[in-house]
Design a protein around this motif. Structure first.
Motif, PDB file in Angstrom:
ATOM      1  N   PHE A 471       5.979  -1.100 -19.577  1.00 24.94           N
ATOM      2  CA  PHE A 471       5.560  -1.896 -20.628  1.00 24.94           C
ATOM      3  C   PHE A 471       5.533  -3.154 -20.752  1.00 24.94           C
ATOM      4  CE2 PHE A 471       9.644  -0.114 -21.876  1.00 24.94           C
ATOM      5  CZ  PHE A 471      10.165  -1.496 -23.286  1.00 24.94           C
ATOM      6  N   HIS A 472       4.457  -3.357 -21.430  1.00 30.26           N
ATOM      7  CA  HIS A 472       3.877  -4.831 -21.623  1.00 30.26           C
ATOM      8  C   HIS A 472       3.693  -5.482 -22.769  1.00 30.26           C
ATOM      9  CE1 HIS A 472       4.094  -5.414 -17.259  1.00 30.26           C
ATOM     10  NE2 HIS A 472       3.287  -4.929 -16.978  1.00 30.26           N
ATOM     11  N   THR A 473       3.436  -4.294 -24.511  1.00 25.17           N
ATOM     12  CA  THR A 473       2.702  -5.004 -25.474  1.00 25.17           C
ATOM     13  C   THR A 473       3.626  -4.044 -26.097  1.00 25.17           C
ATOM     14  OG1 THR A 473       1.390  -2.021 -25.281  1.00 25.17           O
ATOM     15  CG2 THR A 473       0.332  -4.231 -24.431  1.00 25.17           C
ATOM     16  N   LEU A 474       3.926  -4.524 -27.785  1.00 22.02           N
ATOM     17  CA  LEU A 474       4.085  -3.738 -28.783  1.00 22.02           C
ATOM     18  C   LEU A 474       4.375  -2.270 -28.921  1.00 22.02           C
ATOM     19  CD1 LEU A 474       6.164  -3.817 -31.857  1.00 22.02           C
ATOM     20  CD2 LEU A 474       4.199  -4.734 -32.716  1.00 22.02           C
ATOM     21  N   ALA A 475       3.121  -2.167 -28.977  1.00 26.57           N
ATOM     22  CA  ALA A 475       2.901  -0.149 -28.427  1.00 26.57           C
ATOM     23  C   ALA A 475       3.600   0.104 -27.669  1.00 26.57           C
ATOM     24  CB  ALA A 475       1.258   0.074 -28.017  1.00 26.57           C
ATOM     25  N   GLY A 476       3.500  -0.381 -26.368  1.00 24.66           N
ATOM     26  CA  GLY A 476       4.269   0.510 -25.244  1.00 24.66           C
ATOM     27  C   GLY A 476       5.700   0.783 -25.749  1.00 24.66           C
ATOM     28  N   LEU A 477       6.639  -0.779 -26.476  1.00 28.49           N
ATOM     29  CA  LEU A 477       8.092  -0.682 -27.141  1.00 28.49           C
ATOM     30  C   LEU A 477       7.565   0.496 -27.322  1.00 28.49           C
ATOM     31  CD1 LEU A 477      10.179  -2.278 -27.097  1.00 28.49           C
ATOM     32  CD2 LEU A 477       9.399  -3.407 -28.798  1.00 28.49           C
ATOM     33  N   LEU A 478       7.191   0.464 -28.684  1.00 30.72           N
ATOM     34  CA  LEU A 478       7.286   1.670 -29.635  1.00 30.72           C
ATOM     35  C   LEU A 478       7.310   3.146 -28.677  1.00 30.72           C
ATOM     36  CD1 LEU A 478       5.060   0.637 -32.679  1.00 30.72           C
ATOM     37  CD2 LEU A 478       7.770   0.554 -32.579  1.00 30.72           C
ATOM     38  N   MET A 479       6.504   3.246 -27.742  1.00 29.72           N
ATOM     39  CA  MET A 479       6.130   4.550 -27.365  1.00 29.72           C
ATOM     40  C   MET A 479       7.973   4.634 -26.359  1.00 29.72           C
ATOM     41  SD  MET A 479       1.902   4.709 -26.485  1.00 29.72           S
ATOM     42  CE  MET A 479       0.829   4.691 -27.626  1.00 29.72           C
ATOM     43  N   GLU A 480       8.175   3.400 -25.983  1.00 30.72           N
ATOM     44  CA  GLU A 480       9.287   3.812 -24.697  1.00 30.72           C
ATOM     45  C   GLU A 480      10.757   4.157 -25.776  1.00 30.72           C
ATOM     46  OE1 GLU A 480      11.654   3.721 -21.714  1.00 30.72           O
ATOM     47  OE2 GLU A 480       9.687   4.247 -21.880  1.00 30.72           O
ATOM     48  N   HIS A 481      10.528   3.741 -26.918  1.00 33.81           N
ATOM     49  CA  HIS A 481      11.596   4.385 -28.011  1.00 33.81           C
ATOM     50  C   HIS A 481      11.617   5.362 -28.495  1.00 33.81           C
ATOM     51  CE1 HIS A 481      12.943   0.161 -27.403  1.00 33.81           C
ATOM     52  NE2 HIS A 481      14.124   0.274 -27.107  1.00 33.81           N
ATOM     53  N   MET A 482      10.249   5.756 -29.106  1.00 29.82           N
ATOM     54  CA  MET A 482      10.147   7.115 -29.597  1.00 29.82           C
ATOM     55  C   MET A 482      10.067   8.306 -28.716  1.00 29.82           C
ATOM     56  SD  MET A 482       7.889   6.149 -32.571  1.00 29.82           S
ATOM     57  CE  MET A 482       8.005   4.851 -33.391  1.00 29.82           C
ATOM     58  N   GLN A 483       9.980   7.738 -27.381  1.00 29.06           N
ATOM     59  CA  GLN A 483       9.319   9.128 -26.753  1.00 29.06           C
ATOM     60  C   GLN A 483       7.889   9.943 -26.587  1.00 29.06           C
ATOM     61  OE1 GLN A 483      10.457   9.532 -22.960  1.00 29.06           O
ATOM     62  NE2 GLN A 483      11.180   7.181 -23.441  1.00 29.06           N
ATOM     63  N   ARG A 484       7.046   9.296 -27.482  1.00 30.69           N
ATOM     64  CA  ARG A 484       5.637   9.735 -27.854  1.00 30.69           C
ATOM     65  C   ARG A 484       4.571   8.793 -29.206  1.00 30.69           C
ATOM     66  NH1 ARG A 484       6.052  10.702 -33.436  1.00 30.69           N
ATOM     67  NH2 ARG A 484       7.742   9.856 -34.044  1.00 30.69           N
ATOM     68  N   VAL A 485       3.462   8.990 -28.639  1.00 30.79           N
ATOM     69  CA  VAL A 485       2.294   8.654 -29.529  1.00 30.79           C
ATOM     70  C   VAL A 485       3.339   8.679 -30.886  1.00 30.79           C
ATOM     71  CG1 VAL A 485       0.111   7.634 -30.209  1.00 30.79           C
ATOM     72  CG2 VAL A 485       0.863   8.805 -27.521  1.00 30.79           C
ATOM     73  N   PRO A 486       3.387   7.179 -31.565  1.00 24.74           N
ATOM     74  CA  PRO A 486       3.740   7.084 -33.023  1.00 24.74           C
ATOM     75  C   PRO A 486       2.506   7.754 -33.761  1.00 24.74           C
ATOM     76  CG  PRO A 486       4.446   5.668 -31.408  1.00 24.74           C
ATOM     77  CD  PRO A 486       3.491   5.546 -30.891  1.00 24.74           C
ATOM     78  N   GLN A 487       2.862   7.975 -35.358  1.00 26.05           N
ATOM     79  CA  GLN A 487       1.721   8.371 -36.129  1.00 26.05           C
ATOM     80  C   GLN A 487       2.658   7.148 -36.709  1.00 26.05           C
ATOM     81  OE1 GLN A 487      -0.168  11.057 -35.537  1.00 26.05           O
ATOM     82  NE2 GLN A 487       0.612  11.377 -33.514  1.00 26.05           N
ATOM     83  N   LYS A 488       1.343   6.927 -37.867  1.00 22.93           N
ATOM     84  CA  LYS A 488       1.196   6.686 -38.878  1.00 22.93           C
ATOM     85  C   LYS A 488       2.544   6.700 -39.736  1.00 22.93           C
ATOM     86  CE  LYS A 488      -1.852   4.864 -43.337  1.00 22.93           C
ATOM     87  NZ  LYS A 488      -2.373   4.943 -44.257  1.00 22.93           N
ATOM     88  N   ASP A 489       2.978   5.740 -40.657  1.00 21.98           N
ATOM     89  CA  ASP A 489       4.286   5.068 -41.439  1.00 21.98           C
ATOM     90  C   ASP A 489       5.535   6.231 -40.389  1.00 21.98           C
ATOM     91  OD1 ASP A 489       2.691   4.766 -43.337  1.00 21.98           O
ATOM     92  OD2 ASP A 489       2.257   6.323 -44.159  1.00 21.98           O
ATOM     93  N   ASP A 490       5.324   5.994 -38.747  1.00 20.60           N
ATOM     94  CA  ASP A 490       6.663   6.421 -38.378  1.00 20.60           C
ATOM     95  C   ASP A 490       7.284   5.203 -38.385  1.00 20.60           C
ATOM     96  OD1 ASP A 490       5.998   8.847 -37.830  1.00 20.60           O
ATOM     97  OD2 ASP A 490       5.203   9.005 -36.328  1.00 20.60           O
ATOM     98  N   GLU A 491       8.925   5.119 -38.029  1.00 20.40           N
ATOM     99  CA  GLU A 491      10.098   3.883 -38.551  1.00 20.40           C
ATOM    100  C   GLU A 491      10.988   4.782 -37.031  1.00 20.40           C
ATOM    101  OE1 GLU A 491      11.641   4.021 -42.683  1.00 20.40           O
ATOM    102  OE2 GLU A 491       9.871   2.856 -43.430  1.00 20.40           O
ATOM    103  N   ILE A 492      11.065   3.162 -37.018  1.00 19.63           N
ATOM    104  CA  ILE A 492      12.648   3.360 -35.887  1.00 19.63           C
ATOM    105  C   ILE A 492      13.049   1.474 -35.600  1.00 19.63           C
ATOM    106  CG2 ILE A 492      10.893   2.391 -33.732  1.00 19.63           C
ATOM    107  CD1 ILE A 492      12.201   4.527 -32.156  1.00 19.63           C
ATOM    108  N   GLN A 493      14.408   1.856 -35.526  1.00 20.37           N
ATOM    109  CA  GLN A 493      15.181   0.696 -35.316  1.00 20.37           C
ATOM    110  C   GLN A 493      15.035   0.609 -33.853  1.00 20.37           C
ATOM    111  OE1 GLN A 493      18.764   1.198 -37.479  1.00 20.37           O
ATOM    112  NE2 GLN A 493      19.599  -1.296 -37.472  1.00 20.37           N
TER     113      GLN A 493
END
Length: 526
Positions: A471-493
């Motif tokens: 992945f190359h984008t910030l969105a891809g980074l979040l999806m990789e760590h969450m293993q799903r499409v994030p929703q509004k106000d989702d948080e991850i460290q």
């Protein structure tokens, strides 16, 4: 007459004498290596060979005058009840010179002086260096020749042992010199040996003989410790090379040098020596210049897929649409080139707006299909440097980016490549490019576009990135760590940062807040 030639004891004495001559000549060879390094590269081999040949001539002359050599041990005068011979005086002078020279060399290297900054002082030192080598040759030759006279009775055997030993030293001198010069710690260790040898010569001149076994035992122990140190450094470099390529580590070291500050990093000794632990106010370049240099250094690492405009964001003309709708798109267009499709299928090519203008100015009816041009086609893993070269060769500024199946993933232009160096170059009325859509908030957090490439994000937020990521984008980074499409106000460290999604539209992450986690002093103590 030559019956001694077939005597096994003679050959045993010859081999033993060769070994002893080599051992006694190692310190001389090390000193020659250190002195020759001060010369320009073109003169180093010449000085090294000249010094060893002079040592050979000097030892042969001393062997030819054995009767005179034996007289050197006769007392010349007495001071405070201690007789001094010519050999004692030579040992005192040689040992004193060795102590002085080794101390000066140690001071120069420990003070961190860089002789390369004064090239005009390096060109005319050949004969002074050779003269210093000759002085030390005299001392070491005297020691080795006296040893030879005490071990063997035949002059031919002595001369053969000296010649063979010098020839072996000539063969070993160049790799030894190169090894010593490539390892600064070896130079310091060798200079310390020379100090110890100089002290033993001075003591010998005053009649206090220090057993050679003690000296060689100390030298041997130090060599073993240094060998372990070199092995540890080699394993460290191998670990760093496996963890990150040399190009990346060099870029990191250069950037830290430009910033004038030291940051924790996995660096080897050579790279770490480039990093100065200075204050931010002492930085060589300002922030904007440092970011530009950082982008240039990273061009060899970034791929075209990290800077392309995604196919979902491309404005295109569909030839299957009604003419009124096509004209409306042309009327609102602000780009110089337009991607042309048909029936929402794969792109047919691109049309230059200037070609459309010329067609209308010549009074011709609008025929978009006739003006379609074929752009370059880049694989998505192509890095920016070869992409820039293809733009230069093809004399076009537009390219499609395709995946391994040949499907178009996006488009990239020459302006996109240049913006990786100079930063955002928006046109009049153009919306903010996601690559530069980031701003710092009052509380120290960042608000960034979800489509921002990670290579641009790390310019502001130092995140650890895996080079083998898919992945190359910030969105891809979040999806990789969450293993799903994030929703509004989702948080991850992730690492030392908390990521909070602020805006999600049609499964596309638009805005993300990046909050640095504050580590308290109590946590540090733990």
């Amino acid at each position: 007459m030559f019956a001694w030639i077939v005597d096994p004891s003679i050959w045993a004495g010859l081999v033993t004498l060769i070994v002893i001559e080599l051992v006694l000549g190692i310190d001389n060879l090390v000193f020659i290596a250190i002195l020759a390094e001060k010369l320009p590269p073109s003169l180093r081999d010449r000085a090294r060979i000249t010094g060893l040949l002079l040592a050979l001539v000097m030892r042969l002359l001393l062997l030819a005058s054995i009767s005179w050599l034996s007289s050197l041990t006769a007392p010349l005068f007495t001071v405070v009840g201690h007789p001094f011979s010519a050999r004692d005086l030579i040992m005192l002078l040689g040992g004193g010179f060795l102590l002085f020279k080794a101390t000066m060399e140690l001071n120069e290297r420990l003070e961190g002086k860089d002789e390369d900054q004064h090239p005009q002082k390096r060109g005319a030192k050949f004969w002074p260096v050779v003269a210093q080598i000759v002085v030390l040759d005299a001392v070491f030759s005297l020691d080795s020749v006296i040893t030879a006279v005490g071990m063997v009775d035949h002059l031919a055997v002595m001369m053969a042992a000296v010649i063979i030993a010098i020839l072996l030293m000539l063969l070993a001198s160049k790799p030894l010199t190169r090894f010593v010069n490539e390892h600064p710690t070896i130079v310091i260790l060798c200079l310390s040996f020379l100090l110890m040898i100089g002290f033993s010569l001075v003591a010998d001149g005053f009649g206090y003989s220090i057993p050679k076994g003690y000296l060689y035992a100390a030298i041997g122990f130090s060599v073993i410790i240094e060998a372990l140190n070199q092995l540890a450094q080699f394993n460290r470099r191998r670990f760093l090379s496996a963890k990150s390529p040399l190009r990346k580590r060099t870029a990191e070291a250069v950037l830290r040098l430009l910033r004038g500050s030291h940051e924790h990093a996995e660096l080897d000794a050579e790279t770490a020596s480039l990093v100065a632990d200075n204050a931010e106010s002492h930085a060589v370049f300002n922030k904007q210049e440092r970011m530009m240099i950082a982008r240039v250094l990273n061009m060899g690492q970034r791929t075209v897929s990290s800077i392309m405009t995604s196919r979902h964001d491309i404005e295109h003309l569909d030839l299957s649409e009604p003419a009124e709708k096509i004209m409306a798109r042309l009327d609102s267009n602000q780009h110089t080139r337009l991607v042309v499709t048909e029936n929402n299928g794969d792109p047919l090519g691109v049309v230059h707006v200037i070609d459309l203008l010329q067609q209308v100015l010549h009074g011709d009816s609008l025929d978009i299909r006739a003006l379609i041009r074929q752009p370059l086609v880049f694989p998505e893993q192509l890095t920016l440097l070869p992409a820039l070269e293809q733009f230069r060769t093809a004399r076009t500024h537009f390219a499609f980016v395709v995946d391994e199946f040949g499907s178009m993933e996006g488009v990239v232009t020459l302006s996109d490549v240049m913006e990786t160096i100079a930063g955002n170059l928006p046109n009049e009325g153009e919306t903010v490019d996601p690559r530069y859509d980031i701003q710092q908030n009052i509380d120290g957090s960042w608000t960034a576009n979800g489509h921002m490439p990670l290579e641009d994000l790390v310019m502001y937020v130092p995140l650890p990135l895996d080079e083998k990521r898919e992945f190359h984008t910030l969105a891809g980074l979040l999806m990789e760590h969450m293993q799903r499409v994030p929703q509004k106000d989702d948080e991850i460290q992730i690492s030392d940062y908390l990521f909070r999604t602020l805006q999600v539209e049609s499964h596309r992450i638009q805005k993300v807040q990046i909050i640095p986690l504050q580590v308290t002093e109590a946590d540090d103590a733990v």
